[in-house]
Write a protein that holds these residues in place. Sequence first.
Motif, short mmCIF file in Angstrom:
data_model
loop_
_atom_site.label_atom_id
_atom_site.label_comp_id
_atom_site.label_asym_id
_atom_site.label_seq_id
_atom_site.Cartn_x
_atom_site.Cartn_y
_atom_site.Cartn_z
N VAL A 1 1.20 -1.41 0.26
CA VAL A 1 -0.22 -0.17 0.14
C VAL A 1 0.77 1.10 -0.23
O VAL A 1 0.47 2.30 -0.74
N SER A 2 2.00 1.45 0.69
CA SER A 2 2.76 2.34 0.88
C SER A 2 3.47 2.77 -0.29
O SER A 2 3.73 3.70 -1.31
N TYR A 3 4.27 1.69 -1.37
CA TYR A 3 4.96 2.35 -2.10
C TYR A 3 4.28 1.54 -3.60
O TYR A 3 4.48 2.25 -5.01
N GLU A 4 3.50 1.06 -3.63
CA GLU A 4 2.50 1.11 -5.58
C GLU A 4 2.03 2.59 -5.69
O GLU A 4 2.20 3.22 -6.71
N ILE A 5 1.84 3.09 -4.61
CA ILE A 5 0.90 5.26 -4.88
C ILE A 5 2.66 5.77 -5.49
O ILE A 5 2.34 6.18 -6.16
N PRO A 6 3.28 5.69 -4.88
CA PRO A 6 4.74 6.02 -4.90
C PRO A 6 5.08 5.12 -7.01
O PRO A 6 5.38 5.91 -8.13
N MET A 7 4.74 4.54 -7.24
CA MET A 7 5.66 3.36 -8.44
C MET A 7 3.89 4.04 -9.91
O MET A 7 4.27 4.09 -10.72
N GLY A 8 3.07 4.03 -8.71
CA GLY A 8 2.14 4.48 -10.14
C GLY A 8 2.32 5.60 -10.78
O GLY A 8 1.82 5.84 -11.83
N MET A 9 2.49 6.71 -9.51
CA MET A 9 2.75 8.30 -9.91
C MET A 9 4.52 8.33 -10.65
O MET A 9 4.30 9.10 -11.95
N ALA B 1 12.39 7.69 -13.15
CA ALA B 1 12.67 5.92 -12.88
C ALA B 1 13.43 5.75 -12.24
O ALA B 1 13.54 4.63 -11.33
N GLY B 2 13.83 6.86 -11.36
CA GLY B 2 14.81 6.69 -9.71
C GLY B 2 13.64 6.35 -8.72
O GLY B 2 13.94 5.10 -8.00
N VAL B 3 12.50 6.72 -8.53
CA VAL B 3 11.89 6.50 -8.09
C VAL B 3 11.00 4.79 -8.34
O VAL B 3 10.49 3.73 -7.88
N TYR B 4 10.50 4.40 -9.69
CA TYR B 4 10.18 3.62 -9.96
C TYR B 4 11.08 2.92 -8.98
O TYR B 4 10.41 1.20 -8.96
N PHE B 5 12.77 2.76 -9.47
CA PHE B 5 13.18 1.58 -9.03
C PHE B 5 13.16 1.20 -7.75
O PHE B 5 13.17 0.10 -7.22
N ILE B 6 13.47 1.55 -6.99
CA ILE B 6 13.29 2.22 -5.39
C ILE B 6 11.52 1.64 -5.27
O ILE B 6 11.83 0.36 -4.57
N ALA B 7 10.48 1.82 -5.43
CA ALA B 7 9.62 1.57 -5.76
C ALA B 7 9.27 -0.30 -6.17
O ALA B 7 8.97 -1.39 -5.05
N SER B 8 9.86 -0.54 -6.99
CA SER B 8 10.07 -1.80 -7.83
C SER B 8 10.60 -2.88 -6.24
O SER B 8 9.92 -4.39 -6.78
N LEU B 9 11.82 -2.85 -5.85
CA LEU B 9 12.34 -2.95 -4.84
C LEU B 9 11.23 -3.65 -3.57
O LEU B 9 11.23 -4.23 -3.78
#
Length: 439
Positions: free
Chosen positions: A320-328, A368-376
């Motif tokens: 729940v915490s990291y799906e939001i920044p991943m989608g954004m 791209a950096g935010v997605y990398f962190i959220a994908s981990l």
Amino acid sequence: MGEFTAQDAIRPRWDPALKQVAIRRLLYTAAALVAIAFVGGAFIVFAGLAEGAILWLILVIGPFASAVAAVLLAVVIRLHAIIGRLLERAAFGVFLGAVIGMVVFAWAVALLFECADSVVAAHYASQGAGAPACGCLTTNQMLAQLPGGVPQKPRNDPPFWTAVSAYLIWPFQFRIVRDVILALGALGMVSITASFAIWWERKVAGRIQSRLGPMRVGGWHGWAQSIADGLKLVQKEDIVVAGADRPLFRLAPYLVFIPVLAAFIALPFGAGWAFRDLDVALIFILSMVGIDVVGVIIGGWASNNKWSVYGAMRVACQMVSYEIPMGMSLLVPVMTVGTLNLTRIGEAQAGGFQTWLAFANPFTFIAAGVYFIASLASCKRAPFDLPEAESELVAGFHTEYSGFRWAVFFFGEYGAMFVVAGLATVLFFGAWYSPLPAA
């Protein structure tokens, strides 16, 4: 607890009587499946349903392929010692041959798809009509579009290989046949990717921790260690604890693996190399990757173990915490190109690394950096491995799982890693194009 070694695979301590029973049952099963295939084929022909691809697939091709697999399995059980010695001595050759075989098979299937599409398009073009989404030509109609398919003289038959080609291409015009082949291909790719990703990760972790990691199985740096682990897990007992919710406990691993497998439907591997070239491919993939958390929560809750429940709740909080920044973060390349179609986003990066969306502007670089962190965090990889947390939660949500079901959790996890890495490549780093500018 017994120990399974490489020597056990070569010279296993099996009961000969049980081995004979297994071989006999497999051969009986194969004979029954062949009979079903013949009866099904006769029923289709005499009932006038010869053009029904689904019936051929269910009543003939499926049973016959299962019969061949049963016979091969019986041969492996009967000659296990010889096959084990051959694998031990020619492990690298078998591995190299398997890789080359998979590449050739993928190329051949793609070529058959292309041939079927061209034949269907040529037929409907000759009729002055547009080709439908799924062709429904007969073998004679396909034969007429192939070179040499129409004999020069009325009494002559078409060349033998031309007739064989028509029968070979005919099933590939049907969408159901393509879907089954591609689903099996995706399943095999996920399995192989997971096996070798586990080996690579163990080797890297070993080097970081000043040790060698796997070194024995398969010869060179223990490359077959994951395969041996898979054989071990398949043979282990499937334990369900007494207080567990049995239906949900058994269902949970598949709720993790199947959505990840479904995500490959919309993930393009190249221009025209997508199971379904969806206009909303990105939304579909994100929804599939997000569903696996449901399987993790169910598995933790159904285990009736406090460590498993803690791990499942950590997964829920983390996702729940990291799906939001991943989608954004993924909205940035979508807004830059102006489409949710992943193939078009990849085509927009065809001019070399300077056209990659990661370097298009500062916002895409940050995304791209935010997605990398959220994908981990989405894949529960370090430093976001709190859902498993061996140091305080034993193993987290899969504490009570063993054998094959435990392996399914990890296949789903490593399959999801491939999907999110593929998304990063398509959305930010040039997709399937070279970083060098086109000539």
